[in-house]
Design a protein around this motif. Structure first.
Motif, PDB file in Angstrom:
ATOM      1  N   TRP A   1       0.830  -1.198   0.000  1.00  0.00           N
ATOM      2  CA  TRP A   1       0.000   0.000   0.000  1.00  0.00           C
ATOM      3  C   TRP A   1       0.869   1.254   0.000  1.00  0.00           C
ATOM      4  O   TRP A   1       0.499   2.280  -0.562  1.00  0.00           O
ATOM      5  CB  TRP A   1      -0.873   0.011   1.257  1.00  0.00           C
ATOM      6  N   LEU A   2       2.001   1.149   0.686  1.00  0.00           N
ATOM      7  CA  LEU A   2       2.884   2.306   0.872  1.00  0.00           C
ATOM      8  C   LEU A   2       4.302   1.924   0.469  1.00  0.00           C
ATOM      9  O   LEU A   2       4.688   0.750   0.549  1.00  0.00           O
ATOM     10  CB  LEU A   2       2.882   2.747   2.347  1.00  0.00           C
ATOM     11  N   PRO A   3       5.109   2.901   0.049  1.00  0.00           N
ATOM     12  CA  PRO A   3       6.513   2.607  -0.249  1.00  0.00           C
ATOM     13  C   PRO A   3       7.220   2.094   1.004  1.00  0.00           C
ATOM     14  O   PRO A   3       6.956   2.560   2.119  1.00  0.00           O
ATOM     15  CB  PRO A   3       7.070   3.970  -0.680  1.00  0.00           C
ATOM     16  N   ARG A   4       8.115   1.148   0.835  1.00  0.00           N
ATOM     17  CA  ARG A   4       8.868   0.635   1.977  1.00  0.00           C
ATOM     18  C   ARG A   4       9.654   1.769   2.635  1.00  0.00           C
ATOM     19  O   ARG A   4      10.269   2.577   1.951  1.00  0.00           O
ATOM     20  CB  ARG A   4       9.822  -0.468   1.526  1.00  0.00           C
ATOM     21  N   GLY A   5       9.621   1.804   3.953  1.00  0.00           N
ATOM     22  CA  GLY A   5      10.310   2.844   4.687  1.00  0.00           C
ATOM     23  C   GLY A   5       9.450   4.056   4.992  1.00  0.00           C
ATOM     24  O   GLY A   5       9.921   5.017   5.597  1.00  0.00           O
ATOM     25  N   THR A   6       8.163   4.022   4.596  1.00  0.00           N
ATOM     26  CA  THR A   6       7.276   5.155   4.876  1.00  0.00           C
ATOM     27  C   THR A   6       7.185   5.416   6.371  1.00  0.00           C
ATOM     28  O   THR A   6       7.180   6.565   6.811  1.00  0.00           O
ATOM     29  CB  THR A   6       5.868   4.894   4.302  1.00  0.00           C
ATOM     30  N   HIS A   7       7.113   4.354   7.145  1.00  0.00           N
ATOM     31  CA  HIS A   7       6.980   4.499   8.599  1.00  0.00           C
ATOM     32  C   HIS A   7       8.178   3.892   9.330  1.00  0.00           C
ATOM     33  O   HIS A   7       8.777   2.922   8.870  1.00  0.00           O
ATOM     34  CB  HIS A   7       5.704   3.811   9.102  1.00  0.00           C
ATOM     35  N   ASN A   8       8.481   4.500  10.467  1.00  0.00           N
ATOM     36  CA  ASN A   8       9.480   3.978  11.389  1.00  0.00           C
ATOM     37  C   ASN A   8       8.742   3.573  12.659  1.00  0.00           C
ATOM     38  O   ASN A   8       8.229   4.433  13.384  1.00  0.00           O
ATOM     39  CB  ASN A   8      10.539   5.044  11.691  1.00  0.00           C
ATOM     40  N   TRP A   9       8.661   2.278  12.922  1.00  0.00           N
ATOM     41  CA  TRP A   9       7.861   1.781  14.052  1.00  0.00           C
ATOM     42  C   TRP A   9       8.283   2.414  15.372  1.00  0.00           C
ATOM     43  O   TRP A   9       7.446   2.651  16.236  1.00  0.00           O
ATOM     44  CB  TRP A   9       7.990   0.261  14.118  1.00  0.00           C
ATOM     45  N   ARG A  10       9.559   2.733  15.521  1.00  0.00           N
ATOM     46  CA  ARG A  10      10.034   3.322  16.775  1.00  0.00           C
ATOM     47  C   ARG A  10       9.462   4.723  17.011  1.00  0.00           C
ATOM     48  O   ARG A  10       9.488   5.224  18.132  1.00  0.00           O
ATOM     49  CB  ARG A  10      11.564   3.365  16.789  1.00  0.00           C
ATOM     50  N   GLN A  11       8.968   5.356  15.953  1.00  0.00           N
ATOM     51  CA  GLN A  11       8.395   6.697  16.085  1.00  0.00           C
ATOM     52  C   GLN A  11       6.891   6.665  16.356  1.00  0.00           C
ATOM     53  O   GLN A  11       6.293   7.717  16.575  1.00  0.00           O
ATOM     54  CB  GLN A  11       8.672   7.510  14.814  1.00  0.00           C
ATOM     55  N   PHE A  12       6.291   5.477  16.354  1.00  0.00           N
ATOM     56  CA  PHE A  12       4.872   5.391  16.678  1.00  0.00           C
ATOM     57  C   PHE A  12       4.682   5.771  18.150  1.00  0.00           C
ATOM     58  O   PHE A  12       5.564   5.532  18.982  1.00  0.00           O
ATOM     59  CB  PHE A  12       4.349   3.974  16.447  1.00  0.00           C
ATOM     60  N   LEU A  13       3.535   6.335  18.478  1.00  0.00           N
ATOM     61  CA  LEU A  13       3.270   6.814  19.830  1.00  0.00           C
ATOM     62  C   LEU A  13       2.158   6.014  20.502  1.00  0.00           C
ATOM     63  O   LEU A  13       1.077   5.843  19.927  1.00  0.00           O
ATOM     64  CB  LEU A  13       2.857   8.290  19.807  1.00  0.00           C
ATOM     65  N   ARG A  14       2.431   5.544  21.702  1.00  0.00           N
ATOM     66  CA  ARG A  14       1.372   4.930  22.497  1.00  0.00           C
ATOM     67  C   ARG A  14       0.423   6.032  22.976  1.00  0.00           C
ATOM     68  O   ARG A  14       0.850   7.171  23.180  1.00  0.00           O
ATOM     69  CB  ARG A  14       1.964   4.187  23.688  1.00  0.00           C
ATOM     70  N   PRO A  15      -0.861   5.714  23.171  1.00  0.00           N
ATOM     71  CA  PRO A  15      -1.820   6.732  23.614  1.00  0.00           C
ATOM     72  C   PRO A  15      -1.383   7.459  24.883  1.00  0.00           C
ATOM     73  O   PRO A  15      -1.575   8.670  25.011  1.00  0.00           O
ATOM     74  CB  PRO A  15      -3.097   5.919  23.845  1.00  0.00           C
ATOM     75  N   GLY A  16      -0.780   6.732  25.809  1.00  0.00           N
ATOM     76  CA  GLY A  16      -0.312   7.359  27.042  1.00  0.00           C
ATOM     77  C   GLY A  16       0.784   8.379  26.788  1.00  0.00           C
ATOM     78  O   GLY A  16       0.856   9.417  27.447  1.00  0.00           O
ATOM     79  N   GLU A  17       1.655   8.087  25.825  1.00  0.00           N
ATOM     80  CA  GLU A  17       2.727   9.011  25.473  1.00  0.00           C
ATOM     81  C   GLU A  17       2.164  10.259  24.806  1.00  0.00           C
ATOM     82  O   GLU A  17       2.621  11.379  25.073  1.00  0.00           O
ATOM     83  CB  GLU A  17       3.720   8.315  24.545  1.00  0.00           C
ATOM     84  N   LEU A  18       1.175  10.078  23.944  1.00  0.00           N
ATOM     85  CA  LEU A  18       0.537  11.224  23.306  1.00  0.00           C
ATOM     86  C   LEU A  18      -0.171  12.084  24.339  1.00  0.00           C
ATOM     87  O   LEU A  18      -0.050  13.319  24.330  1.00  0.00           O
ATOM     88  CB  LEU A  18      -0.465  10.741  22.254  1.00  0.00           C
ATOM     89  N   ALA A  19      -0.878  11.443  25.265  1.00  0.00           N
ATOM     90  CA  ALA A  19      -1.590  12.188  26.304  1.00  0.00           C
ATOM     91  C   ALA A  19      -0.618  12.985  27.174  1.00  0.00           C
ATOM     92  O   ALA A  19      -0.887  14.133  27.536  1.00  0.00           O
ATOM     93  CB  ALA A  19      -2.407  11.228  27.172  1.00  0.00           C
TER      94      ALA A  19
END
Length: 253
Positions: free
Chosen positions: A192-210
């Protein structure tokens, strides 16, 4: 899934590699069968969520011809304008911001073709905040997982939110399930997306966003998960499943 705003190395929020990645496929923003197909499929859900939330907050009729008329909205990381244009057609005064100039040019050209009034700007969230502008709604959808400096990005978005306004965010949770579906599945298997579009380590848990929002005096008022059904090829809201994609909105505490 959009590009953001700043310059890495100068205490900004932009990741230059992300800017280059999205610039390379800027011409495909409005192709519903192209690399941004997932966003096209997701867009009706995002639009309805934002519209209905703002209508409740500002006492509007979501079924009116222009339910957001009189509201000022900024779309941070606007990409090709997939959110900006529909918001403008709902009557809002819309500013679309993206750090990738090719995205902005693509968005502006499409808006001109459709006759949709959107003020597109190749700038950053922090530069816009420094100018003193304020908005009834700030949209940061599928952006925060791409920024180089999350605290600065949240601070900038908070500063752009007018008193009584709402800040909308959508991102990906950092879970094993999100790695399997959003990275392996979406980028390597389904392509669906080019490889490397996302870096899993940069994803945010809801608690971190809050926590990041609380640091800037904002409180989350709603969070809902977004799930995908491969059989029906549909995205749906699911407040009980925040394991992969989720979105919500916040206000000043």
């Amino acid at each position: 899934m959009t590009a953001t705003a700043g310059t890495a190395g100068t205490a900004g929020t932009v990741d230059p590699q992300d800017i280059a990645r999205f610039s390379a496929i800027a011409a495909e923003w409005w192709d519903p069968t192209g690399k941004f197909r997932p966003l096209h499929r997701l867009n009706p859900l995002r639009l309805a969520y934002i519209r209905d939330t703002l209508c409740r907050r500002f006492g509007r009729d979501p079924l009116a011809a222009e339910p957001l008329k009189g509201l000022r909205i900024v779309d941070i990381g606007c990409g090709g304008g997939l959110l900006s244009e529909p918001m403008a057609r709902m009557g809002a005064t819309v500013v679309g911001v993206d750090a990738a100039e090719r995205n902005v040019r693509t968005a502006a050209a499409h808006a001109a073709e459709t006759g949709t009034p959107v003020d597109y700007r190749a700038t950053t969230a922090e530069a816009l905040a420094a100018s003193g502008e304020r908005f009834d709604a700030v949209l940061a959808m599928e952006v925060i997982e791409h920024v180089a400096d999350v605290p600065l990005f949240v601070k900038s978005c908070a500063a752009l939110t007018a008193p009584g306004g709402a800040l909308f965010l959508a991102t990906l949770n950092r879970t094993p399930k999100s790695f399997a579906l959003a990275i392996v599945g979406a980028e390597y298997i389904l392509r669906w997306l080019p490889r490397g579009t996302h870096n899993w380590r940069q994803f945010l848990r809801p608690g971190e966003l809050a926590a990041a929002l609380r640091a800037e005096g904002l409180a989350i008022r709603d969070l809902t998960g977004i799930t995908y059904n491969p059989l029906s090829d549909e995205f749906r809201l699911n407040p009980r499943d925040l394991e992969v994609n989720y979105m919500g909105w916040a206000e000043r505490a």
